[in-house]
Design a protein around this motif. Structure first.
Motif, PDB file in Angstrom:
ATOM      1  N   ASN A   1      -6.667  -0.189  -6.352  1.00  0.00           N
ATOM      2  CA  ASN A   1      -6.793  -0.903  -5.079  1.00  0.00           C
ATOM      3  C   ASN A   1      -5.458  -1.064  -4.366  1.00  0.00           C
ATOM      4  N   PHE A   2      -4.348  -0.749  -5.065  1.00  0.00           N
ATOM      5  CA  PHE A   2      -3.028  -0.639  -4.441  1.00  0.00           C
ATOM      6  C   PHE A   2      -2.570   0.802  -4.614  1.00  0.00           C
ATOM      7  N   PRO A   3      -3.235   1.763  -3.969  1.00  0.00           N
ATOM      8  CA  PRO A   3      -2.968   3.176  -4.251  1.00  0.00           C
ATOM      9  C   PRO A   3      -1.598   3.621  -3.743  1.00  0.00           C
ATOM     10  N   TYR A   4      -1.127   4.700  -4.348  1.00  0.00           N
ATOM     11  CA  TYR A   4       0.164   5.276  -3.946  1.00  0.00           C
ATOM     12  C   TYR A   4       0.040   6.795  -3.959  1.00  0.00           C
TER      13      TYR A   4
ATOM     14  N   ASN B   1       4.648   0.599   3.326  1.00  0.00           N
ATOM     15  CA  ASN B   1       4.473   1.560   2.240  1.00  0.00           C
ATOM     16  C   ASN B   1       4.602   0.775   0.949  1.00  0.00           C
ATOM     17  N   SER B   2       3.819   1.133  -0.059  1.00  0.00           N
ATOM     18  CA  SER B   2       3.837   0.335  -1.281  1.00  0.00           C
ATOM     19  C   SER B   2       3.340   1.145  -2.463  1.00  0.00           C
ATOM     20  N   ALA B   3       3.580   0.602  -3.661  1.00  0.00           N
ATOM     21  CA  ALA B   3       3.125   1.230  -4.894  1.00  0.00           C
ATOM     22  C   ALA B   3       2.970   0.148  -5.952  1.00  0.00           C
ATOM     23  N   SER B   4       2.109   0.398  -6.940  1.00  0.00           N
ATOM     24  CA  SER B   4       1.829  -0.623  -7.945  1.00  0.00           C
ATOM     25  C   SER B   4       1.914  -0.049  -9.356  1.00  0.00           C
TER      26      SER B   4
END
Length: 457
Positions: free
Chosen positions: A415-418, A317-320
């Motif tokens: 491109n790094f969606p959350y 899981n990630s966010a930017s």
């Protein structure tokens, strides 16, 4: 399986689809439905592997006729799984991967399903580099249409900055070309906001950068870096980046890797010699305890080495966020504190920093749909796990860390969606949102191309 039952219950026939069609009762289905992020588990109604534009056109028309939502997949690397879904038709372009170079015009023709590794090998065989991303299995179209950060971006710009034309299948099945002379609004929108929003991009033309024989692969790490070293590194990073020459682009990572403890390292590409790179990297080597490795090699050797670290798949899981200012000492301490408090079950938890600046900021934020041109770098918070029961607590950790990072930053990289973004349109596209809504209304008035964070007119 629920979507197989739905297919039979509603008597939806897959006839009319052309290409290789994979349905839920096919042996290949479970592999075909899988995204790169294995935390995403979706069950599409069918996956159609298109071989040409006609197959794509037929898939779009079939989805409208049968009132089945569609999704577009070029590499399967959407971090939130927006290239698939439950009960949808997935248009997979991976079999459309032709490449061609026009040497006289210095242009590269790329079919919509080509992956970065395929492109790198092709252009390198002709003597060229390419401003692409780091993971070789990412789809070129998804990469470039979302902006396209990569380890050459400070010298050559984002991936979308080299685009000169796209070819797209629209909601009516028509094939449109968009460039600086025709369908100009669509061309503008697809350079930063084109991923899945306006149609299926079946081909692209890129302007090639100058031929390059050799580059320097840069790597620096700090074994057993403690919290204080991470603080010093992050402080050095933010001041170094202001003066760094555009020939170098780095990504830095501050990680807590479970059993192995803290990891602190950076790597990237420098378009110059190792001796020049050594001088540029001096602020980092002066921190003490650093191991600097500089290797002079061909472009293809460098991007291959960088791409080798990526696994075949992960659960994460990630966010930017975009960083546009200096952080105070207290803010840096708090950011490092997020890394030191990794969640239970995490294999790797941390923060990555993706350098911007250079040629990226030379373009006005309104000239393409990629708005956050003036940002200094992208900050990405991530946690990876292997055992499913830890998925929820790791997602909470990312959410908690994101809340703090959001206070210090602006905007998010599409491109790094959350999925946790409330106002996702402004977060991704800034003050370009209103114009993007108008483009959506013109080119997809029936909202055929939609997903949970798509543009709505």
């Amino acid at each position: 399986m629920i979507w197989q039952v739905m297919l039979l219950k509603n008597a939806i026939s897959l006839s009319g689809l052309t290409g290789e069609v994979v349905a839920p009762n096919d042996e290949a289905y479970n592999e075909a439905r899988q995204e790169w992020n294995k935390a995403i588990q979706k069950y599409p109604l069918a996956i159609v592997y298109c071989r040409n534009k006609s197959d794509v056109r037929n898939a779009v028309l079939w989805s409208r006729k049968n009132e089945v939502s569609l999704r577009i997949r070029s590499g399967g690397h959407n971090y939130e799984g927006y290239s698939t879904g439950n009960g949808v038709l997935v248009i997979d372009l991976s079999q459309m991967n032709a490449l061609k170079i026009d040497r006289d015009a210095n242009l590269l023709y790329v079919e919509g399903g080509t992956r970065l590794g395929e492109l790198y090998r092709f252009v390198a065989s002709k003597g060229y580099p390419f401003p692409g991303g780091t993971c070789p299995t990412v789809g070129v179209s998804g990469y470039a249409l979302g902006g396209g950060w990569g380890l050459s971006c400070r010298l050559f710009g984002l991936g979308c900055d080299s685009l000169t034309e796209i070819e797209l299948v629209d909601y009516r099945g028509n094939i449109l070309k968009a460039n600086q002379e025709q369908n100009t609004d669509l061309f503008w929108a697809c350079r930063g906001a084109g991923g899945g929003n306006f149609g299926v991009v079946v081909s692209m033309i890129f302007r090639l950068p100058p031929k390059t024989d050799m580059v320097t692969l840069v790597g620096i790490d700090y074994p057993n870096a403690d919290q204080w070293m991470q603080v010093r590194f992050l402080n050095t990073w933010q001041y170094w980046l202001k003066e760094a020459p555009e020939e170098i682009t780095l990504v830095a990572r501050l990680y807590n890797s479970g059993n192995e403890g803290y990891e602190l390292y950076a790597d990237g590409i420098f378009y110059g010699t190792p001796d020049e790179a050594r001088k540029i990297m001096k602020p980092f080597t002066c921190l003490g305890g650093a191991r600097l490795k500089l290797e002079y090699m061909t472009f293809i050797e460098a991007v291959t080495r960088i791409g080798e670290v990526y696994p075949d798949s992960e659960k994460f899981n990630s966010a930017s966020r975009f960083v546009s200012r200096d952080f105070s000492s207290e803010e840096i301490m708090n950011l490092v504190g997020l890394v030191t408090q990794a969640p239970p079950g995490s294999v790797l938890a941390g923060i990555s920093l993706y350098a911007l600046g250079g040629r990226v900021k030379d373009i006005d934020p309104r000239d393409t749909a990629f708005f956050y041109r003036d940002a200094r770098y992208i900050m990405w918070i991530q946690s990876t796990w292997e055992i499913d029961r830890y998925a929820e607590v790791n997602a909470w950790w990312v959410e908690d860390g994101f809340r703090y990072i959001k206070r210090l930053t602006e905007g998010s990289y599409v491109n790094f969606p959350y999925s946790g973004l409330r106002d996702y349109l402004f977060s991704y596209y800034g003050y370009n949102v209103d114009r993007l809504r108008e483009v959506k209304k013109q080119y997809d008035p029936e909202n055929v191309f939609r997903f949970p964070q798509s543009i709505k007119s």
